[in-house]
Structure formats: C-alpha cells, structure tokens
Design a protein around this motif. Structure first.
Motif, PDB file in Angstrom:
ATOM      1  N   ILE A  14     -27.195  33.611  36.843  1.00  0.00           N
ATOM      2  CA  ILE A  14     -26.812  33.521  35.431  1.00  0.00           C
ATOM      3  C   ILE A  14     -25.665  32.512  35.338  1.00  0.00           C
ATOM      4  N   PHE A  16     -25.876  28.011  35.168  1.00  0.00           N
ATOM      5  CA  PHE A  16     -26.495  27.004  36.041  1.00  0.00           C
ATOM      6  C   PHE A  16     -25.788  25.662  35.854  1.00  0.00           C
ATOM      7  N   VAL A  19     -21.804  25.028  40.135  1.00  0.00           N
ATOM      8  CA  VAL A  19     -21.979  25.983  41.247  1.00  0.00           C
ATOM      9  C   VAL A  19     -23.442  26.446  41.331  1.00  0.00           C
ATOM     10  N   ASP A  49     -29.204  29.334  31.715  1.00  0.00           N
ATOM     11  CA  ASP A  49     -28.038  28.574  31.239  1.00  0.00           C
ATOM     12  C   ASP A  49     -27.745  28.981  29.801  1.00  0.00           C
ATOM     13  N   SER A  50     -26.927  28.198  29.083  1.00  0.00           N
ATOM     14  CA  SER A  50     -26.506  28.673  27.758  1.00  0.00           C
ATOM     15  C   SER A  50     -27.629  28.613  26.725  1.00  0.00           C
ATOM     16  N   LYS A  51     -28.691  27.865  27.028  1.00  0.00           N
ATOM     17  CA  LYS A  51     -29.747  27.681  26.017  1.00  0.00           C
ATOM     18  C   LYS A  51     -31.033  28.442  26.320  1.00  0.00           C
ATOM     19  N   ARG A  73     -28.170  19.181  32.024  1.00  0.00           N
ATOM     20  CA  ARG A  73     -27.529  20.428  31.613  1.00  0.00           C
ATOM     21  C   ARG A  73     -28.257  21.036  30.407  1.00  0.00           C
ATOM     22  N   GLY A 326     -15.049  23.482  44.346  1.00  0.00           N
ATOM     23  CA  GLY A 326     -16.050  22.425  44.557  1.00  0.00           C
ATOM     24  C   GLY A 326     -17.401  23.100  44.552  1.00  0.00           C
TER      25      GLY A 326
END
Ligand SMILES: NC(=O)c1ccc[n+]([C@@H]2O[C@H](COP(=O)([O-])OP(=O)(O)OC[C@H]3O[C@@H](n4cnc5c(N)ncnc54)[C@H](OP(=O)(O)O)[C@@H]3O)[C@@H](O)[C@H]2O)c1
Length: 349
Positions: A14, A16, A19, A49-51, A73, A326
């Motif tokens: 959860i 993406f 990392v 991801d957020s979408k 993204r 990182g």
C-alpha cells in the motif's frame, strides 16, 4: 522450478512511490533466491497508489513487478487487466487475502491519514504488518502493538529509523541493558545540507536548493528542516525503550536558522555543526537541536546522507552508522521484515 503452494505468502503493498517501486524491483530480482534460501514464496497480490489498485490473486510474476515499477506515478490503475480505479481496501481484502500488509504511504503526523486507518483495517482483517510509514507508530504506537498482539499478529518497522541499517532490531534485542541516552544524526536531508554548507561554504538556502535538485529534499522540506521527521523517529525509539514521549513534547529547533557565519565560526573554533536528535531516557525528554560537535567526535565524521546513532548504556556505548534512507536501502529493510514474518507464517501452517 516447482514452488509448493503452502510456502506462498500473500503480500499487499500500500503506497507505490520510491520505496514501493524499489521493493517491487528488488523482489523481482530476488524472489527465487529467497525461495531457495528460506523456503518462502513471496507473492505480491496487490499494489496500491493514491489513485487506484492493481490486484492479482495468484500474484504478480517477476516481469509484471518490473513493469509495475516502471509505470509513471499514480497510474497503477492503468495496469490492465489487473487495474482497479480508486482505492478501496475493503474491496482489496475481499478479493485477495493478504498475509502481510506493507504500509508505504506518506507519513502524515497531523491527520495520520491514510496510514493509521489502513493499518488498523489490516489488523481487523488478520494481516501482519510491515511499516515504513512512521505516522501510525508515532501517533498510535501502544494501541497498534496491543491490538496486533491480541490477534496474534506481528508488527515490524525496521525501515522507520536508520532505514538502511538494522538499528531497530538491535535496539529491540537489548533487553538486559539499562539505556540512558540515545543520540545522533537521524535525518539524511538535513545532514546532507549541513555537509554541503561546510564543504562548499554556502548559505543554507543554496544548500537546500542543491538537495532539492538531487531529490534528497522534498519540494516542501519542512518535515526535515523543522526537525519533525527526526522528532518522529525519537518518538518511535522512545516507545521501543518503554519511555514513550509524544511528538509535541519533543523540543525542536529549525535548521533553517543556521547561517554560513555560524558554520565558519564553528570551524574556526574546532567544531562542526550537526543537527542532533537526543532521547534522554532518565529525564524522559527529547530534542532535535543544532549542535556544535568537536571535530574529532564520531558524529563530525558522519557526512552527506549517512546517519549515525549512539546508544549509551550502563555497560557499553554502541554506535550505528549507515544509510538513513533511500529507496533501495529502505526497500531492503522492508523486505527483511517481510521475510521474517513470512517465515513465521509458513512455519505455523
Ligand atoms: N524514501 C525513503 O528513503 C524512506 C525511508 C524511511 C521511511 N520512509 C517512509 O516510507 C513511506 C514511503 O516513502 P516513499 O519515499 O516511497 O514515499 P512516496 O514516494 O511519496 O510514495 C508514497 C506513495 O503512497 C501513495 N499514496 C498517497 N496517498 C495514498 C492513499 N491515500 N492511498 C494509497 N496510496 C497513497 C502515493 O501515491 P501516488 O504515487 O499516486 O502519489 C505513493 O505511491 C513514507 O511514509 C516515508 O516517510 C521513506
């Protein structure tokens, strides 16, 4: 190669971003090796991801993991035929049954969203937890650990402090020591900025611009330069050692106050300026301060994006130096946590 199905451990990622993508790449390369070495088949069944979400109950193969990690993204919901528009964890958990929920969403200390809601939801559905998102631990540490424990679930979060070293695991294993104080450099962005200022004799604003151009500092760097990220890490450490401190009780000085003049004055007098986070366990106090460190002190040698922590105990002083974060380094810490839990999951079948 035949992979036994009872060795399969379902994992949902959860978040993406840097990392999560690094984790997908590392897994694509190492999954078979992990099976050969530890007898566990880590199967990524969902990525969010957020979408939107990409969900595949039988698990994404190595090629798909690499393809997913190369998507722009916010476009996991374009990954056909596994794409789902919008984020709906209920739907995700009804479609696949993650054994391990990996929370890699942004750390938001004001609202805790979406991490806090996500991890409690995961526990309610019986999933073990691996976190790089610090907010659920900073805001709800005891509640989270107790709730998971009551359901026999593991919570691991090695990536949250000194993300590229096994610091947290070592601290947790130090059960017989009396720890007086833990102090050091625990924010890579600010240590990089200070190193640039010392090496190039430039002002703070110029060093910050370099850090932003290199992707080391965020466009909004407040979490780092105002000491909030370091304070959050102190809160996590304070909970591990059993002396919990709240985020608002950590005294913070903003690094943005520092000038080239301060740096030059310090150098002339044999010091180096560092941004030092301190947890004083006996006094139950914590701070993130701009400090003058003698040039021969170990902290003066920790430069760039390296981090360092000193644990002072009744027996000995321990020093950890390593990458603070990182994508790749943090992904390895996350993967170590996943492997540790997966071994228990498979062992209990
Ligand atoms: N980077 C490091 O070195 C490091 C080290 C230690 C700990 N951490 C922590 O690890 C976490 C991840 O770091 P990162 O650098 O990968 O962050 P990042 O690059 O900002 O990625 C965050 C991811 O979370 C997704 N996201 C945001 N809101 C969401 C929501 N409501 N539901 C589902 N997904 C959502 C984002 O979606 P979009 O892609 O659509 O924006 C993005 O994929 C953070 O909490 C960070 O503090 C990072």
């Amino acid at each position: 190669m035949v992979i036994e199905s009872n060795r399969k451990v379902n994992v949902a990622i959860i978040g993406f971003g840097s990392v999560g993508r690094a984790l997908a790449r590392v897994l694509a390369l190492k999954r078979r090796d992990i099976y050969n070495r530890y007898g566990i088949n880590i199967s990524i069944v969902a990525i969010v991801d957020s979408k939107g979400m990409a969900i595949k109950p039988e698990g994404f193969d190595e090629y798909e993991l690499l393809k997913l990690s190369e998507l722009p993204r916010s476009s996991v919901n374009m990954f056909k035929p596994y794409a789902v528009d919008g984020v709906d964890l209920e739907k995700l958990y009804n479609t696949v049954t993650p054994d391990i929920h990996v929370e890699l969403t942004p750390s938001d200390y004001s609202t805790g969203k979406p991490g806090v809601d996500n991890v409690f939801f995961a526990i309610s559905r019986g999933a073990h937890l691996v976190l790089a998102n610090k907010a659920p631990l900073v805001l709800k540490f005891r509640e989270l650990i107790d709730k998971a424990k009551s359901r026999g679930l593991e919570v691991r979060f090695r990536a949250t402090v000194l993300g590229g070293t096994p610091f947290i695991d070592t601290l947790m294993s130090m059960k017989s020591y009396e720890i007086d104080r833990i102090e050091g450099i625990i924010n890579a962005t600010t240590n990089f900025i200070l190193t640039e200022m010392h090496d190039k004799l430039i002002e703070f604003s110029e060093a910050l611009k370099i850090a932003q151009a290199l992707g080391i500092a965020e466009a909004n760097p407040s979490l780092d330069i105002d000491g909030i990220d370091a304070a959050a890490k102190l809160v996590i450490i304070s909970n591990i050692v059993g002396t919990p401190i709240k985020l608002e009780d950590v005294y913070r000085e903003s690094l943005s106050r520092i000038t080239l003049r301060d740096i030059v004055d310090a150098i002339k007098q044999g010091f180096v300026i560092k941004y030092i986070a301190t947890l004083n366990i006996r006094e139950r106090s914590a701070s993130v301060r701009i400090a003058r460190v003698p040039r021969n002190d170990i902290f003066a040698q920790i430069n760039g994006t390296l981090n360092g922590l000193r644990i002072k105990t009744n027996v000995a002083e321990l020093i950890f130096i390593g990458k603070g974060g990182g994508g790749i380094e943090t992904a390895h810490s996350v993967l170590d946590d996943i492997i540790s839990i997966a071994q228990k999951v498979v062992g209990s079948r």
